[in-house]
Design a protein around this motif. Structure first.
Motif, PDB file in Angstrom:
ATOM      1  N   ASP A 194      65.847  34.877  70.003  1.00 32.96           N
ATOM      2  CA  ASP A 194      66.721  34.036  69.187  1.00 32.96           C
ATOM      3  C   ASP A 194      66.404  32.563  69.386  1.00 32.96           C
ATOM      4  O   ASP A 194      66.339  31.785  68.415  1.00 32.96           O
ATOM      5  CB  ASP A 194      68.179  34.319  69.554  1.00 32.96           C
ATOM      6  N   LEU A 195      66.180  32.151  70.629  1.00 31.06           N
ATOM      7  CA  LEU A 195      65.877  30.746  70.917  1.00 31.06           C
ATOM      8  C   LEU A 195      64.538  30.340  70.309  1.00 31.06           C
ATOM      9  O   LEU A 195      64.391  29.224  69.798  1.00 31.06           O
ATOM     10  CB  LEU A 195      65.846  30.520  72.433  1.00 31.06           C
ATOM     11  N   LYS A 196      63.582  31.232  70.363  1.00 32.01           N
ATOM     12  CA  LYS A 196      62.274  30.934  69.759  1.00 32.01           C
ATOM     13  C   LYS A 196      62.413  30.654  68.267  1.00 32.01           C
ATOM     14  O   LYS A 196      61.834  29.696  67.732  1.00 32.01           O
ATOM     15  CB  LYS A 196      61.322  32.100  69.999  1.00 32.01           C
ATOM     16  N   ALA A 197      63.197  31.493  67.580  1.00 31.92           N
ATOM     17  CA  ALA A 197      63.374  31.325  66.136  1.00 31.92           C
ATOM     18  C   ALA A 197      64.174  30.065  65.818  1.00 31.92           C
ATOM     19  O   ALA A 197      63.846  29.331  64.878  1.00 31.92           O
ATOM     20  CB  ALA A 197      64.070  32.558  65.560  1.00 31.92           C
ATOM     21  N   ARG A 198      65.216  29.792  66.592  1.00 29.68           N
ATOM     22  CA  ARG A 198      66.093  28.654  66.304  1.00 29.68           C
ATOM     23  C   ARG A 198      65.455  27.318  66.654  1.00 29.68           C
ATOM     24  O   ARG A 198      65.672  26.312  65.956  1.00 29.68           O
ATOM     25  CB  ARG A 198      67.406  28.805  67.077  1.00 29.68           C
ATOM     26  N   LEU A 199      64.662  27.279  67.725  1.00 35.29           N
ATOM     27  CA  LEU A 199      64.138  26.012  68.229  1.00 35.29           C
ATOM     28  C   LEU A 199      62.652  25.821  67.948  1.00 35.29           C
ATOM     29  O   LEU A 199      62.096  24.772  68.286  1.00 35.29           O
ATOM     30  CB  LEU A 199      64.385  25.916  69.744  1.00 35.29           C
ATOM     31  N   GLY A 200      62.007  26.814  67.359  1.00 37.36           N
ATOM     32  CA  GLY A 200      60.584  26.688  67.061  1.00 37.36           C
ATOM     33  C   GLY A 200      59.717  26.644  68.309  1.00 37.36           C
ATOM     34  O   GLY A 200      58.697  25.944  68.335  1.00 37.36           O
ATOM     35  N   LEU A 201      60.084  27.392  69.333  1.00 39.95           N
ATOM     36  CA  LEU A 201      59.370  27.368  70.608  1.00 39.95           C
ATOM     37  C   LEU A 201      58.101  28.213  70.563  1.00 39.95           C
ATOM     38  O   LEU A 201      57.958  29.117  69.741  1.00 39.95           O
ATOM     39  CB  LEU A 201      60.277  27.896  71.721  1.00 39.95           C
ATOM     40  N   SER A 202      57.201  27.919  71.489  1.00 38.35           N
ATOM     41  CA  SER A 202      56.046  28.757  71.763  1.00 38.35           C
ATOM     42  C   SER A 202      56.191  29.288  73.177  1.00 38.35           C
ATOM     43  O   SER A 202      56.650  28.569  74.069  1.00 38.35           O
ATOM     44  CB  SER A 202      54.742  27.960  71.632  1.00 38.35           C
ATOM     45  N   TYR A 203      55.797  30.541  73.385  1.00 44.49           N
ATOM     46  CA  TYR A 203      55.968  31.179  74.694  1.00 44.49           C
ATOM     47  C   TYR A 203      54.637  31.677  75.241  1.00 44.49           C
ATOM     48  O   TYR A 203      53.792  32.187  74.494  1.00 44.49           O
ATOM     49  CB  TYR A 203      56.882  32.415  74.595  1.00 44.49           C
ATOM     50  N   ILE A 204      54.484  31.565  76.552  1.00 51.67           N
ATOM     51  CA  ILE A 204      53.550  32.399  77.300  1.00 51.67           C
ATOM     52  C   ILE A 204      54.413  33.317  78.143  1.00 51.67           C
ATOM     53  O   ILE A 204      55.166  32.862  79.004  1.00 51.67           O
ATOM     54  CB  ILE A 204      52.612  31.568  78.192  1.00 51.67           C
ATOM     55  N   PHE A 205      54.340  34.607  77.859  1.00 52.24           N
ATOM     56  CA  PHE A 205      55.220  35.586  78.496  1.00 52.24           C
ATOM     57  C   PHE A 205      54.397  36.439  79.448  1.00 52.24           C
ATOM     58  O   PHE A 205      53.528  37.201  79.017  1.00 52.24           O
ATOM     59  CB  PHE A 205      55.895  36.464  77.440  1.00 52.24           C
ATOM     60  N   ILE A 206      54.662  36.312  80.743  1.00 48.80           N
ATOM     61  CA  ILE A 206      53.882  36.996  81.771  1.00 48.80           C
ATOM     62  C   ILE A 206      54.677  38.176  82.302  1.00 48.80           C
ATOM     63  O   ILE A 206      55.858  38.048  82.634  1.00 48.80           O
ATOM     64  CB  ILE A 206      53.547  36.020  82.919  1.00 48.80           C
ATOM     65  N   SER A 207      54.018  39.331  82.389  1.00 45.16           N
ATOM     66  CA  SER A 207      54.701  40.515  82.880  1.00 45.16           C
ATOM     67  C   SER A 207      53.684  41.564  83.311  1.00 45.16           C
ATOM     68  O   SER A 207      52.517  41.519  82.907  1.00 45.16           O
ATOM     69  CB  SER A 207      55.617  41.103  81.802  1.00 45.16           C
ATOM     70  N   HIS A 208      54.108  42.490  84.145  1.00 44.51           N
ATOM     71  CA  HIS A 208      53.292  43.664  84.468  1.00 44.51           C
ATOM     72  C   HIS A 208      53.731  44.856  83.621  1.00 44.51           C
ATOM     73  O   HIS A 208      53.132  45.933  83.712  1.00 44.51           O
ATOM     74  CB  HIS A 208      53.438  44.012  85.951  1.00 44.51           C
ATOM     75  N   ASP A 209      54.763  44.670  82.802  1.00 41.75           N
ATOM     76  CA  ASP A 209      55.381  45.757  82.043  1.00 41.75           C
ATOM     77  C   ASP A 209      55.043  45.599  80.562  1.00 41.75           C
ATOM     78  O   ASP A 209      55.579  44.736  79.865  1.00 41.75           O
ATOM     79  CB  ASP A 209      56.892  45.723  82.254  1.00 41.75           C
ATOM     80  N   LEU A 210      54.142  46.463  80.061  1.00 43.29           N
ATOM     81  CA  LEU A 210      53.722  46.362  78.668  1.00 43.29           C
ATOM     82  C   LEU A 210      54.848  46.627  77.694  1.00 43.29           C
ATOM     83  O   LEU A 210      54.868  46.076  76.590  1.00 43.29           O
ATOM     84  CB  LEU A 210      52.577  47.341  78.401  1.00 43.29           C
ATOM     85  N   SER A 211      55.804  47.477  78.062  1.00 41.81           N
ATOM     86  CA  SER A 211      56.900  47.772  77.144  1.00 41.81           C
ATOM     87  C   SER A 211      57.762  46.534  76.908  1.00 41.81           C
ATOM     88  O   SER A 211      58.320  46.352  75.820  1.00 41.81           O
ATOM     89  CB  SER A 211      57.756  48.918  77.685  1.00 41.81           C
ATOM     90  N   VAL A 212      57.890  45.663  77.911  1.00 40.20           N
ATOM     91  CA  VAL A 212      58.628  44.416  77.758  1.00 40.20           C
ATOM     92  C   VAL A 212      57.830  43.429  76.919  1.00 40.20           C
ATOM     93  O   VAL A 212      58.357  42.783  76.006  1.00 40.20           O
ATOM     94  CB  VAL A 212      58.965  43.813  79.142  1.00 40.20           C
TER      95      VAL A 212
END
Length: 340
Positions: A194-212
């Motif tokens: 929701d924050l990405k859509a509302r604020l026009g953010l870009s993310y680098i999302f780090i995880s070991h869990d592919l489902s996430v």
């Protein structure tokens, strides 16, 4: 279109205690992040994901390589200019219990970036804190309380609010939900969407869990011992994983349909590490498809017609299997033209 973030041939080598086995935590990584998109970075613990995140933010300096953010060379910036640029790049840490100072009120924690960058007076900062708390779904009364009074999910919302205080363009999310209960994970992930859509953010999302990562990412990069060994559009990579390591990761994803059956791919025990990298392809000691060339030569990235890229000798212009049209909900493992 110029990417928001562009990294080329990034290397980070940490010296070892004995001086004989330096640790190549990140080894020749290149990537690009478009404005308004999410790049998911996945891999096992020790693959170099968090080190890469800290390099991108210049929390640590690379051994070699280049980092450009919004068209500016981050490695050319001095302390004052880098501090100003950091307003555009913020991080949300993995552990919501360790990342908040227990001696500070929530208002002080969220307002701290504003104080450091000398933005607004006390009353303006207080209003900004209230707005941020409401933005992440918390009551403004939380401002006067302390971190120990909140649950893990609430603390992570506070961490997100702090990261948003300076209105950044990029958020690096370093395992932001791995310390949370599964029921709370989905709430925080939906908040981030929701924050990405509302604020026009870009993310680098780090995880070991592919489902996430699947839930949040537009593009996914898979790391193994400091290298990006496969990357591509999220839907393509998860439906048609090419690299044997990626295939093993995808095979471990739990299916929402209890009747669905997917054979789990088991890998050999990992006897290597970033301080003990094998010659040739660094995955070959665990690979069920390893050939002689894999033990001697490092594979170079092969670009595929669907926009993916893979570092593996099983693929190339002459070995590339023809792909069937995607079907809803399917995941197909393609090696040497065969489904396995």
């Amino acid at each position: 279109m110029t990417p928001l973030l562009e990294v080329r041939n990034l290397v980070k080598i940490f010296p070892s205690r004995d001086g004989n086995h330096p640790m190549r935590a990140v080894d020749g990584v290149s990537l690009a992040l478009r404005k308004g998109s999410t790049l998911g970075i996945v891999g096992e613990s020790g693959s170099g994901k968090s080190t890469l995140a800290r390099l991108v933010l210049r929390l640590i300096d690379p051994t070699s390589g280049s980092i450009h953010f919004d068209g500016e060379d981050l490695l050319a910036l001095d302390g004052r200019r880098l501090r100003g640029r950091r307003r555009d790049m913020q991080i949300v840490f993995q552990d919501p219990y360790a990342s908040l100072d227990p001696r500070m009120t929530i208002e002080s924690i969220i307002a701290e970036p504003l104080v450091i960058h000398r933005i607004g007076d006390r009353s303006e900062r207080r209003r900004r804190v209230v707005d941020l708390l409401q933005l992440v779904g918390l009551d403004p009364s939380a401002a006067s309380r302390y971190p120990h009074e909140f649950s893990g999910g609430q603390r992570q919302r506070i961490g997100v609010a702090r990261a948003l205080a300076l209105e950044p363009k990029l958020l690096v999310l370093d395992e932001p939900v791995s310390a949370l209960d599964v029921s709370i994970q989905s709430q925080v992930l939906n908040l981030l969407l929701d924050l990405k859509a509302r604020l026009g953010l870009s993310y680098i999302f780090i995880s070991h869990d592919l489902s996430v990562v699947e839930h949040l990412s537009d593009e996914i990069a898979v790391m193994y011992l400091g290298r990006i060994i496969e990357r591509g559009p999220a839907d393509t990579l998860l439906r048609y994983p090419r690299h044997p390591y990626t295939q093993a990761l995808v095979s471990a994803i739990l299916d929402a349909d209890p009747a669905a059956k997917r054979e789990r791919i088991l890998l050999r025990e990992d006897q290597t590490g970033s301080g003990n990298i094998p010659a040739g392809c660094r995955f070959h000691p665990r690979c069920n498809f390893a050939m002689d060339v894999c033990r001697k030569v490092m594979p170079t990235p092969t670009s595929l017609p669907d926009g993916s890229e893979v570092e593996c000798f099983l693929y190339g212009p002459e070995a590339m299997p023809s792909r069937p049209a995607p079907t809803s909900g399917s995941r197909e493992f393609l090696l040497l033209g065969k489904n396995t």
